[in-house]
Design a protein around this motif. Structure first.
Motif, PDB file in Angstrom:
ATOM      1  N   PHE A  93       0.836  -1.202   0.000  1.00 57.82           N
ATOM      2  CA  PHE A  93       0.000   0.000   0.000  1.00 57.82           C
ATOM      3  C   PHE A  93       0.868   1.248   0.000  1.00 57.82           C
ATOM      4  N   TYR A  94       2.038   1.153   0.618  1.00 57.86           N
ATOM      5  CA  TYR A  94       2.928   2.298   0.726  1.00 57.86           C
ATOM      6  C   TYR A  94       4.033   2.299  -0.330  1.00 57.86           C
ATOM      7  N   LYS A  99       6.022   1.199 -11.693  1.00 59.14           N
ATOM      8  CA  LYS A  99       7.292   0.566 -12.045  1.00 59.14           C
ATOM      9  C   LYS A  99       7.486  -0.744 -11.302  1.00 59.14           C
ATOM     10  N   ASP A 100       7.026  -0.819 -10.081  1.00 59.97           N
ATOM     11  CA  ASP A 100       7.126  -2.040  -9.273  1.00 59.97           C
ATOM     12  C   ASP A 100       5.802  -2.247  -8.549  1.00 59.97           C
ATOM     13  N   PRO A 101       4.820  -2.866  -9.213  1.00 66.40           N
ATOM     14  CA  PRO A 101       3.481  -2.999  -8.613  1.00 66.40           C
ATOM     15  C   PRO A 101       3.412  -3.979  -7.451  1.00 66.40           C
ATOM     16  N   ILE A 158       1.648   7.703   4.559  1.00 67.93           N
ATOM     17  CA  ILE A 158       3.078   7.393   4.635  1.00 67.93           C
ATOM     18  C   ILE A 158       3.641   7.211   3.225  1.00 67.93           C
ATOM     19  N   GLN A 159       4.765   7.865   2.968  1.00 68.95           N
ATOM     20  CA  GLN A 159       5.406   7.792   1.666  1.00 68.95           C
ATOM     21  C   GLN A 159       6.465   6.686   1.642  1.00 68.95           C
ATOM     22  N   PRO A 160       6.850   6.201   0.439  1.00 70.76           N
ATOM     23  CA  PRO A 160       7.792   5.074   0.363  1.00 70.76           C
ATOM     24  C   PRO A 160       9.083   5.294   1.147  1.00 70.76           C
ATOM     25  N   GLU A 161       9.682   6.486   1.039  1.00 74.32           N
ATOM     26  CA  GLU A 161      10.939   6.720   1.753  1.00 74.32           C
ATOM     27  C   GLU A 161      10.721   6.757   3.265  1.00 74.32           C
ATOM     28  N   GLN A 162       9.534   7.190   3.689  1.00 79.02           N
ATOM     29  CA  GLN A 162       9.216   7.163   5.120  1.00 79.02           C
ATOM     30  C   GLN A 162       8.970   5.737   5.591  1.00 79.02           C
ATOM     31  N   ASP A 163       8.299   4.945   4.753  1.00 75.72           N
ATOM     32  CA  ASP A 163       7.972   3.568   5.122  1.00 75.72           C
ATOM     33  C   ASP A 163       9.237   2.736   5.316  1.00 75.72           C
TER      34      ASP A 163
END
Length: 661
Positions: A93-94, A99-101, A158-163
């Motif tokens: 989800f985050y 590009k990478d599902p 929450i964003q990917p870099e935060q996750d």
């Protein structure tokens, strides 16, 4: 789920009243954890997997749909209805993207208004996007939602870099450098929630702690973890951790800097070990009709061995009588006796042995040790020789030495020294994980105090070097982490801003080259045209009232931030104008949305609209220009939707000029 727990009958399932009391407490805690929170939806997203988790994709096993939420929710049969956001199946989800599902066909976000489901938004990850990726409108709306009340969780945004930081392994420590609005505080709190989910049994034994800069800040964040179902995480300030004495004094900046220097740890260690006296007299132990003599040279060998091992002073004090008693037992065995452990314990309690220990390795009170160091010039000079200069020694010496620990007027820096001395005597209890926020403002000795609380655990360190406003603020995370005892911590930098409007952060970032050269500016994702307004005035008090009224016409909270010296005049002006206001730390409500904030307490707080009074006064209120610019940088970046700057004096020249290339 709550009703199921409330209906449990435990009358015949426990062996005694103690077990029954413990079980009742556990059930009560579980009921509290399952409480409904108004305006806090249980789910905020859905993932449609292409294949069943763990299935061979070649088999074509059809995937499942999972609702993602703050809590795990199951139905009456125990089947999951909502998956906890911290579960592995929720991670895409985050992090999933076109590009990478991550085997996700569709990601759905739900939008809420006042707790009611009002919208949803679908993202088909396996379909090739046409043109540049578009920002989720629901995500943007959630970020921009008005800030009324305490800090909210960010599980829906929450964003990917935060996750990546949130889900980092418990075994390693992480340091997060993040500018205003990058979400570093929220990341730290959500990391605690994740670690409690992934390592609950371990952390239940060892404990977790969130450390903030002040009580106002802790009050602001205190509802985040309970909203995620975590009720047992303790919160404290560094001052709370070292509260062995009552603080009644304030050090001058030069004195606080020297007392906070890591070199003081060695001064304390020397002073403590000076209490050990090499024995010159033998010990005679009488047992019945026999006498056992331990000569002075053997006692010296025992004492020297303990000194060379460099164990804690108190542990060595406790070990010394046992070492002496063991030497006596060896004599007994050589004479044909067969003593056991009980005899050794009895010898260790022998009056002659106790007298020798008292003379050689006396007990030391940490507060008395620090008091002597700070009041006895000769004692300080002896143990600070080669460590502190003569001028530094004069700086920390008390002008009027106190006669006792109770009568002494201790400062915060003194309390940290006493805590250090206490740890030299007896080991400080270590927790499993500690989150340290606004870490850039700690002195080296304060870092050591925090490090002792996680010496066998890990830490999450959060801060922004550009917001360091104390005279001892760190300029390097490498140095700070060394003092903390976490030199191997991984440093992550967050540069994407989600809170402060682009126009405001760009204006504030003009200060960076002058106070923190080399530090990357925050790049805000929020476009709020017209969010910055500069107003020149001859009547600062009247302009503040007008600006507050203008801001209060909008939905959300308003913060009036000013130099500490200006607060009384502004308070009087607001009262005369009939504008009620809150103090920092008091919770904003729909009826009380204006807070009057001294610049010294603004760090970590946020308001939808900020009125900043006289920037030059904020800078002038600090002991030096660099610290003043950093204090101003903090004040400028508290706004979420709009910033009004009122000034009579010219704004600092560093703001008037464009940012350096």
């Amino acid at each position: 789920m709550r009703e199921d727990v409330q209906s449990l009958d435990i009358r015949d399932v426990t062996a005694n009243w103690v077990n029954a009391a413990v079980l009742e407490r556990q059930i009560d805690d579980r009921i509290k954890a399952l409480a409904d929170l108004s305006h806090t939806p249980l789910f905020f997203g859905r993932l449609d997997y292409l294949h069943a988790p763990g299935a061979d994709k070649a088999e074509g096993a059809e995937g499942e749909s999972f609702y993602i939420g703050r809590r795990h929710v199951h139905d009456a049969d125990g089947d999951p209805m909502v998956i906890d956001w911290r579960a592995p199946v929720s991670q895409p989800f985050y992090r999933a993207s076109p590009k990478d599902p991550m085997d996700v066909g569709l990601r759905r976000r739900f939008g809420y208004t006042g707790g009611e489901l009002t919208a949803y938004e679908d993202e088909h990850l396996t379909e090739a996007p046409a043109g540049p990726a578009q920002t989720s409108k629901l995500l943007q709306a959630e970020i921009e939602r008005p800030r009324v009340g305490p800090m909210r969780d960010i599980v829906a945004t929450i964003q990917p870099e935060q996750d990546e930081i949130v889900r980092a392994d418990l075994s390693g420590s992480v340091c997060v450098q993040g500018g205003p609005g990058t979400g570093k505080t929220a990341v730290g709190l959500h990391r605690v929630a994740y670690l409690l989910y992934a390592h609950r049994d371990r952390l239940a034994r060892t404990g977790t702690l969130v450390i903030g800069p002040n009580k106002s800040f802790l009050h602001y964040i205190e509802q985040v973890l309970p909203a995620l179902g975590e009720l047992d995480v303790k919160q404290a300030t560094v001052d709370d951790l070292v509260a062995r004495v009552e603080v009644r004094a304030t050090d001058s900046a030069p004195a606080a800097v020297v007392k906070g220097d890591a070199r003081m740890a060695e001064v304390l260690r020397r002073a403590l070990r000076s209490h050990v006296t090499i024995p010159t007299e033998p010990v005679m132990v009488v047992r019945g009709s026999r006498r056992w003599r331990i000569p002075a040279y053997e006692l010296e060998e025992i004492v020297q061995e303990l000194l060379n091992r460099d164990i804690r002073y108190g542990a060595a004090h406790d070990a010394l009588p046992q070492r002496i008693a063991h030497t006596v037992l060896v004599r007994m065995e050589q004479s044909g006796e067969a003593p056991d452990d009980r005899v050794q314990d009895a010898v260790a309690r022998n009056p002659a042995v106790k007298a020798a220990v008292k003379a050689v390795w006396p007990e030391v009170d940490p507060a008395k040790l620090v008091l002597r160091l700070l009041s006895d010039a000769d004692f300080l000079a002896e143990h600070a020789d080669g460590i502190l200069t003569a001028d530094e020694q004069k700086t920390v010496l008390a002008e009027k030495p106190a006669r006792s620990v109770k009568s002494a007027k201790w400062s915060l820096a003194d309390a940290v020294l006493i805590d250090e001395a206490g740890d030299l005597i007896a080991r400080t209890h270590s927790l499993g994980h500690v989150v340290l926020d606004e870490a850039q403002d700690l002195s080296p000795m304060q870092y050591r105090a925090v490090g002792r609380r996680c010496s066998t655990g890990s830490a999450t360190i959060l801060g922004d070097l550009a917001q360091g406003t104390t005279p001892w603020a760190t300029s390097s995370w490498a140095e700070a982490l060394t003092h903390l005892g976490k030199a191997g911590a991984h440093v992550e930098e967050l540069t994407a801003g989600f809170r402060v409007p682009r126009e405001v952060i760009a204006y504030a970032s003009r200060l960076l080259p002058h106070m923190s050269p080399g530090l990357a500016a925050v790049s805000s994702v929020r476009e709020n045209p017209g969010s910055l307004s500069l107003r020149t005035t001859d009547d600062l008090d009247g302009a503040a009232v007008t600006a507050c009224r203008d801001s209060l016409r909008h939905e959300g909270s308003t913060g009036l931030i000013a130099a500490d010296a200006r607060i009384p005049a502004l308070a009087e002006a607001l009262t005369a104008a009939g504008l009620a206001y809150l103090n920092p730390g008091e919770e904003t409500t729909a009826d009380a949305r204006l807070t009057l904030v001294p610049a010294s307490l603004a760090k970590g707080l946020e308001y939808d609209y900020v009125v900043l009074d006289e920037p030059a006064a904020v800078v002038d209120g600090e002991p030096d220009e660099r610290t003043g610019l950093r204090r101003l940088y903090v004040a400028l970046t508290r706004a979420v939707s709009g910033l009004i700057i009122n000034h009579h004096a010219p704004v600092p020249e560093q703001l008037a000029a464009p940012a350096a290339a």
